[in-house]
Design a protein around this motif. Structure first.
Motif, PDB file in Angstrom:
ATOM      1  N   GLY A 164       0.808  -1.214   0.000  1.00  0.00           N
ATOM      2  CA  GLY A 164       0.000   0.000   0.000  1.00  0.00           C
ATOM      3  C   GLY A 164       0.840   1.263   0.000  1.00  0.00           C
ATOM      4  N   LEU A 183      -3.358  -5.584  -3.330  1.00  0.00           N
ATOM      5  CA  LEU A 183      -3.510  -4.904  -2.042  1.00  0.00           C
ATOM      6  C   LEU A 183      -4.555  -5.603  -1.177  1.00  0.00           C
ATOM      7  CD1 LEU A 183      -3.494  -1.135  -3.076  1.00  0.00           C
ATOM      8  CD2 LEU A 183      -1.556  -2.594  -2.457  1.00  0.00           C
ATOM      9  N   ALA A 237      -5.588  -1.607   2.725  1.00  0.00           N
ATOM     10  CA  ALA A 237      -4.795  -0.791   1.807  1.00  0.00           C
ATOM     11  C   ALA A 237      -5.645  -0.332   0.624  1.00  0.00           C
ATOM     12  CB  ALA A 237      -3.572  -1.569   1.322  1.00  0.00           C
ATOM     13  N   SER A 238      -6.551  -1.209   0.155  1.00  0.00           N
ATOM     14  CA  SER A 238      -7.440  -0.832  -0.944  1.00  0.00           C
ATOM     15  C   SER A 238      -8.336   0.332  -0.541  1.00  0.00           C
ATOM     16  CB  SER A 238      -8.302  -2.031  -1.358  1.00  0.00           C
ATOM     17  OG  SER A 238      -7.508  -3.073  -1.885  1.00  0.00           O
TER      18      SER A 238
END
Length: 262
Positions: free
Chosen positions: A146, A173, A177-178
């Motif tokens: 990320g 990810l 993190a997404s």
């Protein structure tokens, strides 16, 4: 360019690779300040469309307009236009022997004559915008997935482009993190006055930040509208994609089917 002029306009676009038609009859306008999600299954032609937007691939037919003008054909003019298009690459594209700050500085050093102190300050600002000012001296191998994606985003913003294209920004990810990346996309689009085009197959993570959504399948645009209209669509193509169903009007192995059809 007036505010009413679309920042991107595609008209009657046909794109080919290796003698095969990948996309045909593509008509698309992207309003200034919008976040447009270009969705579709793997192999549907999303990356091919991206290549046309950046001038990497010349259309077999139709036209591509960016910032109110046709995309230039000459290499020099095209390189100048590309300075106005930030691209977040799917694999980040960070140089492993350079620190995060040095990676972000690359476009500034390559395309401007700004003095070193000014470049350092701009790099600090870009890293701060993605929440990574403290990571300036870290190398890509020292960054999480990320974090590396956010450094790549800071580099895409280095020249203050009015357009940013995100090529599968969530690949590899984790969900947290997404979420961070999608929140950044929305926040930066608003705070910097950007126009964002997100090329992705991650539907549920992308739609919440999008103003418009397109679905590409079987070589054409099968849906164009708001995220709410997309989720309410009864089109079998759209429903198969949204539900992740293996059987339906979208073939599982798109490339093979195209070869067989040829």
């Amino acid at each position: 360019m007036s505010d009413a002029t679309p920042i991107v306009r595609l008209s009657g676009l046909r794109l080919e690779r290796g003698g095969r038609v990948i996309l045909d009859g593509i008509d698309l306008t992207v309003p200034r300040g919008s976040v447009t999600a270009v969705l579709g299954p793997s192999g549907s032609g999303k990356s091919t469309l991206l290549a046309a937007l950046t001038g990497e691939l010349e259309p077999a037919a139709g036209s591509v307009e960016v910032l109110g003008a046709p995309l230039p054909r000459s290499r020099r003019a095209l390189l100048e236009t590309r300075k106005s298009i930030g691209v977040l690459l799917q694999g980040n594209g960070l140089l492993t022997d350079l620190t995060a700050a040095e990676n972000v500085a690359l476009p500034l050093r390559a395309h401007t004559k700004l003095p070193a102190p000014v470049i350092r300050r701009l790099v600090e600002m870009k890293l701060h915008a993605v929440g990574l000012r403290a990571a300036a001296d870290l190398y890509p191998r020292e960054l999480s997935g990320g974090m590396a994606r956010r450094v790549a985003l800071a580099r895409a913003l280095a020249l203050d482009p009015p357009i940013v294209i995100y090529d599968e920004p969530l690949t590899g990810l984790d969900p947290i993190a997404s979420g961070v990346i999608m929140n950044l996309v929305a926040r930066l689009n608003d705070s910097l006055g950007l126009t964002s085009i997100i090329v992705s197959h991650h539907v549920h993570e992308t739609l919440p930040v999008a103003d418009r959504a397109l679905v590409i399948a079987n070589g054409r645009i099968v849906f164009s509208g708001t995220p709410a209209e997309l989720q309410a669509s009864t089109d079998p193509l759209v429903q198969q994609f949204l539900r992740g169903e293996p059987d339906g009007p979208i073939p599982f192995d798109t490339a093979s089917r195209r070869v067989e059809a040829a």
